[in-house]
Design an enzyme around this catalytic site. Sequence first.
Site, short mmCIF file in Angstrom:
data_model
loop_
_atom_site.label_atom_id
_atom_site.label_comp_id
_atom_site.label_asym_id
_atom_site.label_seq_id
_atom_site.Cartn_x
_atom_site.Cartn_y
_atom_site.Cartn_z
N CYS A 130 6.89 -2.29 3.02
CA CYS A 130 7.54 -1.19 2.33
C CYS A 130 6.90 0.13 2.73
O CYS A 130 5.71 0.19 3.08
CB CYS A 130 7.45 -1.41 0.82
SG CYS A 130 8.40 -0.21 -0.15
N ASP A 156 6.16 2.36 0.71
CA ASP A 156 5.31 2.74 -0.43
C ASP A 156 3.90 3.10 0.05
O ASP A 156 3.27 2.36 0.81
CB ASP A 156 5.27 1.57 -1.42
CG ASP A 156 4.70 1.95 -2.77
OD1 ASP A 156 3.55 2.42 -2.82
OD2 ASP A 156 5.40 1.78 -3.77
N HIS A 183 6.09 -6.28 -2.45
CA HIS A 183 4.97 -5.85 -3.30
C HIS A 183 5.43 -5.57 -4.71
O HIS A 183 6.62 -5.43 -4.99
CB HIS A 183 4.28 -4.62 -2.69
CG HIS A 183 5.11 -3.37 -2.80
ND1 HIS A 183 4.94 -2.44 -3.80
CD2 HIS A 183 6.11 -2.89 -2.03
CE1 HIS A 183 5.81 -1.45 -3.64
NE2 HIS A 183 6.53 -1.70 -2.57
N CYS A 235 7.88 -2.13 -6.93
CA CYS A 235 8.62 -1.55 -5.81
C CYS A 235 9.76 -0.68 -6.34
O CYS A 235 10.66 -1.17 -7.02
CB CYS A 235 9.17 -2.63 -4.90
SG CYS A 235 10.02 -1.97 -3.46
N ARG A 271 1.18 2.87 -1.27
CA ARG A 271 0.09 2.05 -1.76
C ARG A 271 -0.06 0.72 -1.03
O ARG A 271 -0.97 -0.06 -1.31
CB ARG A 271 0.30 1.76 -3.27
CG ARG A 271 0.43 3.02 -4.10
CD ARG A 271 0.98 2.76 -5.47
NE ARG A 271 2.42 2.52 -5.47
CZ ARG A 271 3.17 2.44 -6.56
NH1 ARG A 271 2.62 2.56 -7.75
NH2 ARG A 271 4.47 2.21 -6.48
#
Lengths: 268, 330
Positions: A88, A90, A148, A151, A92
């Site tokens: 992703c 993202d 993850h 999300c 993190r």
Amino acid sequence: MANDSYEEAIAALQQLLSEKAELGPVAAAKIDRITGELQSIAERKNFDPVERLKNGFIHFKREKFEKNPNLFNKLTKGQSPKFMVFACSDSRVCPSHMLDLQPGEAFMVRNIANMVPAYDKIRYSGAGAAIEYAVLHLKVQEIVVIGHSCCGGIKGLMSTPDDGTTASEFIEDWVKICLAAKTKVKAESGDSKFGDQCTKCEKAAVNVSLGNLLTYPFVREGLVKNTLALKGGYYDFVKGSFELWSLDVGLSPSLYVSSENLYFSESA
Amino acid sequence: MYLSMFIWQVATLSPQVGIKFSIPTQFNPKSRPPRRMAYRSSICRKRRLLKIFGSQLKSWEIEQTHMRFLDSFKRTPTLRLKALRESPGLTQEIIDNPQKSIGPIEKGFDAFEEMRHRFLSFKKDKYLENLEHYQTLARGQAPKFMVIACADSRVCPSSILGFQPGEAFVVRNVANLVPPHENGPTETNAALEFAVNSLEVENILVVGHSCCGGIHALMSMQDEMSSSSSFIKSWVVVGKAARLRTIAAVSDLNLDQQCRHCEKESINRSLLNLLTYPWIEDRVEKGMLSLHGGYYDFADCTFEKWTLDCKGCRPKVAGEYSIKNREFWS
């Protein structure tokens, strides 16, 4: 009641509070919130993006590049990663952190909710290009799709109304790639809390993506020839855990049927 | 042909419990080629869970213990011991049924043994050391950067620019291309919409690099307009404006040199394509968003960075643009 100056605003507030003392706690809470917002604005103003990038690069050069000349010399000639990773976007969940992937190890595609669309040369040429390059040119051995927790893309998918109305220009169009995951979760766990449904959908979407990988002929060929394997993963940064599983594809022994006897293999 | 799933849970260290490690269940040696362990999807519901408590166990010890348990499963398939839940100690709990014989762990999973080890190291050295930070991140992300980088294994922005968890929302595709708004929905612009409108990032950085295979494919295309069975060509044609400008500017150079030029030109084309999105153009004009280009040359490890000067550019007029704040780090 518009006041341009800060002092006038404070004076007006003090005047009000002296008349209506019961508003004190309410005012205190609101002032705390405003102070927090102003602090983050101040932090943003102090942040120099260029300085941050420069420091990051210099650190990489000193701590990694200069300390591993053999590796980086080899990489200038070409790359031969064993893995292709879908992760992703993202901030993190970069797999380089949690799986300590080094330069040259993984050809990595990152998009919203780590989705792999089904074969479509018109709509999804980006994903197809990456898979084609990885499988046919780089000859990766493993494709790993890593989902993850928390999300945003999956949450968006689960929140999209069923009547097809969309609030975004592109996001909902993209995340509906894994609509089958949402349907499955709603059917099986429609009574669970929304957060739990999202967690289930995050994992189910990885499996939908693994299934979509099978729509690419070069992936199928790699699987049948045993030169390629598909894996799914799930990184939960709330609990600090990582799950990994495999999609196994194979041929069962053939079924032999004759007029005299019927022979069923144990795997049937 | 059948599809089967098996679960191989990489060892996890959870602060409360200890180490969890589960292994695949039934294995029918007759039905599978010897390379892999597998079982049917219907059997996946019956999972055998091996729980090992005791943080003093190192990873190789877990491996050893695992193999011993497998042997004992062969002899006594219904072995069942009580789990010790309170104090650390070695426990073994088998949830389920008679098993068929189990084959050896396949060599193909050594790579994943490596991943397990790495995740555990990350967990110990970084995650648990900065638990409060990770817990804050778990509540929400507020990255200041959006980065569009190539999928090339050598140019992960987390490595070369040192982005830590929470700092950069990253999109990676072949040749770090940004298609223009008029191309319609793609994976890249869905990510742009999320980063700009939801996360409200303040900087978008498009990072290109030397020896880019995607740019090489773009520059090598014989006829960019011909339909092709290749996905790669269908995608890199997004960069055709960069190719045309490169050919116009440096057609006398050899292909490699043209590719170097195109790699940088393509970054600028992508930056201009960003401005074709109304919500990006709006924020840039208001000074809430800056667009930067970056070029990583991994031959000599240098990084060149510049910012699109949006006051000076009129992208809608013949693709004109100017740049500012160019820096070169080596």
